[in-house]
Write a protein that holds these residues in place. Structure first.
Motif, PDB file in Angstrom:
ATOM      1  N   PHE A 204       0.821  -1.204   0.000  1.00  0.00           N
ATOM      2  CA  PHE A 204       0.000   0.000   0.000  1.00  0.00           C
ATOM      3  C   PHE A 204       0.861   1.262   0.000  1.00  0.00           C
ATOM      4  O   PHE A 204       0.589   2.224  -0.723  1.00  0.00           O
ATOM      5  CB  PHE A 204      -0.924  -0.018   1.224  1.00  0.00           C
ATOM      6  N   SER A 205       1.940   1.254   0.807  1.00  0.00           N
ATOM      7  CA  SER A 205       2.750   2.464   0.955  1.00  0.00           C
ATOM      8  C   SER A 205       3.602   2.768  -0.264  1.00  0.00           C
ATOM      9  O   SER A 205       4.162   3.860  -0.367  1.00  0.00           O
ATOM     10  CB  SER A 205       3.652   2.337   2.187  1.00  0.00           C
ATOM     11  N   THR A 206       3.729   1.823  -1.190  1.00  0.00           N
ATOM     12  CA  THR A 206       4.531   2.069  -2.393  1.00  0.00           C
ATOM     13  C   THR A 206       3.669   2.160  -3.647  1.00  0.00           C
ATOM     14  O   THR A 206       4.194   2.140  -4.761  1.00  0.00           O
ATOM     15  CB  THR A 206       5.576   0.952  -2.576  1.00  0.00           C
ATOM     16  N   THR A 207       2.348   2.264  -3.477  1.00  0.00           N
ATOM     17  CA  THR A 207       1.427   2.344  -4.619  1.00  0.00           C
ATOM     18  C   THR A 207       0.770   3.717  -4.635  1.00  0.00           C
ATOM     19  O   THR A 207      -0.095   4.011  -3.803  1.00  0.00           O
ATOM     20  CB  THR A 207       0.349   1.254  -4.530  1.00  0.00           C
ATOM     21  N   PRO A 208       1.180   4.606  -5.536  1.00  0.00           N
ATOM     22  CA  PRO A 208       0.587   5.949  -5.554  1.00  0.00           C
ATOM     23  C   PRO A 208      -0.839   5.930  -6.102  1.00  0.00           C
ATOM     24  O   PRO A 208      -1.219   5.056  -6.884  1.00  0.00           O
ATOM     25  CB  PRO A 208       1.532   6.719  -6.478  1.00  0.00           C
ATOM     26  N   ASP A 248       5.393  12.542  -0.419  1.00  0.00           N
ATOM     27  CA  ASP A 248       5.912  11.218  -0.762  1.00  0.00           C
ATOM     28  C   ASP A 248       5.433  10.843  -2.162  1.00  0.00           C
ATOM     29  O   ASP A 248       4.255  10.534  -2.355  1.00  0.00           O
ATOM     30  CB  ASP A 248       5.420  10.190   0.262  1.00  0.00           C
ATOM     31  N   PRO A 249       6.320  10.852  -3.165  1.00  0.00           N
ATOM     32  CA  PRO A 249       5.880  10.526  -4.532  1.00  0.00           C
ATOM     33  C   PRO A 249       5.422   9.077  -4.673  1.00  0.00           C
ATOM     34  O   PRO A 249       4.755   8.732  -5.659  1.00  0.00           O
ATOM     35  CB  PRO A 249       7.134  10.795  -5.374  1.00  0.00           C
ATOM     36  N   GLY A 250       5.780   8.238  -3.705  1.00  0.00           N
ATOM     37  CA  GLY A 250       5.294   6.864  -3.734  1.00  0.00           C
ATOM     38  C   GLY A 250       3.842   6.753  -3.327  1.00  0.00           C
ATOM     39  O   GLY A 250       3.251   5.669  -3.439  1.00  0.00           O
ATOM     40  N   ARG A 251       3.259   7.855  -2.855  1.00  0.00           N
ATOM     41  CA  ARG A 251       1.853   7.827  -2.439  1.00  0.00           C
ATOM     42  C   ARG A 251       0.988   8.801  -3.246  1.00  0.00           C
ATOM     43  O   ARG A 251      -0.073   8.446  -3.722  1.00  0.00           O
ATOM     44  CB  ARG A 251       1.746   8.143  -0.942  1.00  0.00           C
TER      45      ARG A 251
END
Length: 699
Positions: A204-208, A248-251
């Protein structure tokens, strides 16, 4: 009823679940139930959990009919829990060794609080471990709001009707609510208990995406239900959390950032007291309600940090150039015939063979002024009355340029130029069991990018290479090839203390360690593994202490590479002596040594006391690091005594008396004859006389 109910939701974590469950079930504190909630996972999670439930009655598998998400899955586990305290762990995370014992002790010590905050670290897919959140009793809301970094008293959880939300950021509301409601019944355990895994993708934390907007909804729900005082406490942490997700660009995708900021700013305007000025940078940014202003501030701060780092690097470079220029000038000054510079273990402290030589030189050659090199972070460890310089300082370079004598068991920092007339004694810091020097080329797992050309360049600086035994002389000559030095077969000065310490002094050491006269003392001192990060002993030390009983006490000495403590579970039969300054004192206090591949065994043999080899990973160690002989062969001169390869075998050796028999005594005698032939209590004296008092013999 169990002490702990550990709830693990499982969905698409089949590659990590076994490691997670093992980390719970192998805890030394075993009064627990483990509830694994299969959140209708399409992979093998349910099968794995079912397998564990079949073989361990503490494991229960709960299956949900349809995928509901981590919040409802945790709720299902909490509803069926029977333990005194709830601990939530994600299926791809780990409970660190000794965590439950430490948590149990903290709960007892704090009078069974409603909420106990925990520390954690984080590990990425390269197995790089980094620090994580550390709880602060004065700012409990500052700890990241996660289900797994705190423990809840189960009756408190149910009485407050706490439950995880559905959807994303499911833990924000119940975790913050519990922290606020606990009030004075909240405590902190300031040690890492959980290892949070950063996954390379798929989490979840690495899926924008816009599903991260749910965080605004969670804080809206939380703030709407809170009273004025609680809102004032929550708002700074809510602002910080929202802006951290925003940046956070990952989110949050670039195209969604403006919308997310507007939602966060609207939330802040709605619940911020009108008469209160924003206190934190996050609150100020949201109060301004201008995404452009926020972006400008963020970019300005980023530029400021870049400039600060650049200036810091430039300052460091300029300082280094100035030091080197001064050093080059000092190289034209005459050598000080009465100056000796000492170093040990890469500038950690005053210790080992150089320390014994330094002490003896003060006695036999008082005209020699000894100066130690230490790093800035270790200068507090220098004993009173010992002169020292900090590595890299002006005084360090001046001492390196002008000293006639250089003594080290590793190497001096910074790349100095050895001058004609300088005499360099390399003392080493152990007898080689594992492959060393050029022999390491065949074992890349242990080299970590070593430049073997630099190894040879360093070797060419030596004038003397100290040997503790003929085996060391032979190995050093081959693996550190150079015609520049000659072997100095004098024994190890650090071992002199084993021949000169009387029973009264040993009794004082044991008393200082808090050991009763009737206890049998075992020193457990394993070495490090080049292929392993952190101190992870191959046995459960708490369980071993319980099996040995009150007759024994185990001193645990983790390798210095792993820091100042071993992270032990509390137990009256265990004493963490990792931070104890003198390992020689620990050896003198011990009735037996238990080790694996540490060179301490060669020193301890001087005492002619039992040595037990505990080597559960001998084959892996030999393949990864290489060894010069078979420690487990049972041949005289190779095996120092009793051998165990499992925890059960080790415990049985001490319970059945196998650790000290006529057979182990014969092995120890042969081992001692091979590896301690020069040690007699006068090694330091021989070195001092050769180095400082017999200059004619050095030509």
């Amino acid at each position: 009823m169990s002490r702990f109910s550990v709830v693990v939701p499982a969905h698409r974590v089949q590659g990590y679940l076994r490691e997670c469950l093992d980390s719970v079930l192998t805890q030394s504190f075993g009064d627990l139930e483990l509830l694994v909630v299969d959140d209708a996972s399409p992979d093998a999670c349910a099968a794995i959990a079912g397998e564990y439930a079949q073989r361990d009655p503490r494991v229960r598998l709960i299956r949900l009919a349809a995928h509901a998400g981590p919040g409802p899955a945790r709720n299902a586990g909490a509803d069926r829990a029977t333990g005194d305290h709830l601990l939530f762990l994600d299926g791809d995370d780990l409970l660190l060794p000794g965590a439950l014992a430490a948590i149990d002790a903290a709960l007892t010590g704090h009078g069974e609080p409603d909420v106990l905050l925990l520390g954690h670290d984080r590990v990425d897919w390269w197995d790089t471990v980094r620090p994580g959140g550390t709880p602060d009793a004065s700012r409990p809301l500052a700890l990241p709001p996660a289900a797994w970094n705190r423990v809840f008293r189960r009756e408190f959880w149910r009485a407050r009707h706490l439950a995880f939300s559905e959807g994303a950021y499911e833990d924000v509301v119940p975790v913050h609510t519990a922290t606020l409601r606990a009030g004075g019944r909240l405590a902190v355990l300031d040690r890492g208990c959980v290892r949070w895994r950063e996954r390379r993708g798929g989490s979840f934390s690495t899926t924008p995406g816009r599903h991260h907007f749910a965080l605004v909804e969670r804080y809206e729900e939380l703030l709407a239900a809170a009273g004025p005082d609680d809102r004032a406490r929550l708002l700074p942490h809510a602002a910080a959390h929202l802006l951290a997700v925003l940046d956070d660009p990952g989110r949050i995708r670039a195209g969604d950032r403006r919308d997310f900021f507007r939602e966060a700013a609207r939330l802040h305007r709605t619940y911020a007291p009108a008469s209160t000025e924003p206190r934190t940078p996050g609150e100020k940014a949201l109060a301004a309600a201008s995404f452009a202003a926020h972006e400008g501030l963020r970019k300005a701060e980023s530029r400021r940090l870049r400039v600060t780092r650049h200036l810091g690097r430039q300052k460091k470079k300029l300082r280094a150039r100035a030091m080197r220029a001064a050093y080059r000038a000092d190289l034209y000054r005459s050598l000080d015939p009465h100056l000796a510079v000492y170093g040990a273990y890469w500038n950690r402290a005053v210790s080992c063979n150089p320390a014994a030589i330094h002490a003896k030189a003060r006695e036999l050659a008082p005209h020699i002024r000894g100066v130690w090199v230490v790093s800035g972070r270790h200068q507090d460890k220098v004993p009173p009355g010992v002169e020292y310089v900090v590595e890299g300082s002006r005084r360090y370079w001046e001492a390196m340029a002008r000293a006639t004598y250089l003594v080290n068991n590793s190497s001096f920092p910074g790349g100095f130029t050895k001058r004609p007339g300088q005499v360099y004694l390399q003392t080493h810091h152990g007898t080689p069991l594992k492959k060393m020097g050029l022999d390491q080329r065949r074992y890349p797992a242990g080299t970590h990018g070593i430049s073997f050309q630099k190894v040879l360049d360093h070797t060419d600086q030596w004038d003397f290479s100290l040997s503790a035994n003929p085996h060391s002389t032979e190995v050093w000559e081959r693996v550190y090839p150079s015609t520049a030095y000659q072997p100095l077969e004098a024994g190890y000065p650090r071992n002199d203390v084993y021949f000169t310490t009387d029973d009264e002094r040993i009794a004082r050491i044991r008393e200082h360690l808090g050991i009763a006269d009737d206890r049998t003392v075992l020193l457990y001192a394993p070495t490090h593994r080049d292929y392993q990060k952190g101190f992870l002993p191959r046995l459960d030390l708490r369980r071993l202490a319980e099996r040995l009983g009150p007759r024994y006490v185990v001193l645990v000495r983790a390798h210095y590479f792993y820091g100042g403590d071993a992270g032990l579970d509390p137990h009256p039969g265990l004493v963490d002596v990792t931070g104890y300054a003198r390992v020689e004192d620990l050896c003198l206090a011990a009735d037996a040594l238990v080790t694996d591949y540490s060179s301490l065994m060669f020193d301890y043999a001087c005492l002619d006391r039992p040595i037990v080899t505990y080597a559960p990973d001998w084959q892996a160690y030999r393949l990864a690091r290489g060894t010069y002989f078979d420690l487990l062969s049972g041949r005289p001169g190779e095996t120092p005594g009793a051998v165990a390869t499992t925890e059960d075998e080790l415990a049985d050796l001490f319970r059945d008396g196998g650790w000290d028999t006529p057979g182990t005594t014969e092995l120890r005698t042969a081992f001692r004859a091979r590896f301690c032939p020069y040690d007699d209590g006068r090694a330091a004296e021989r070195v001092v006389r050769r180095l400082f008092l017999a200059p004619a013999q050095r030509s």
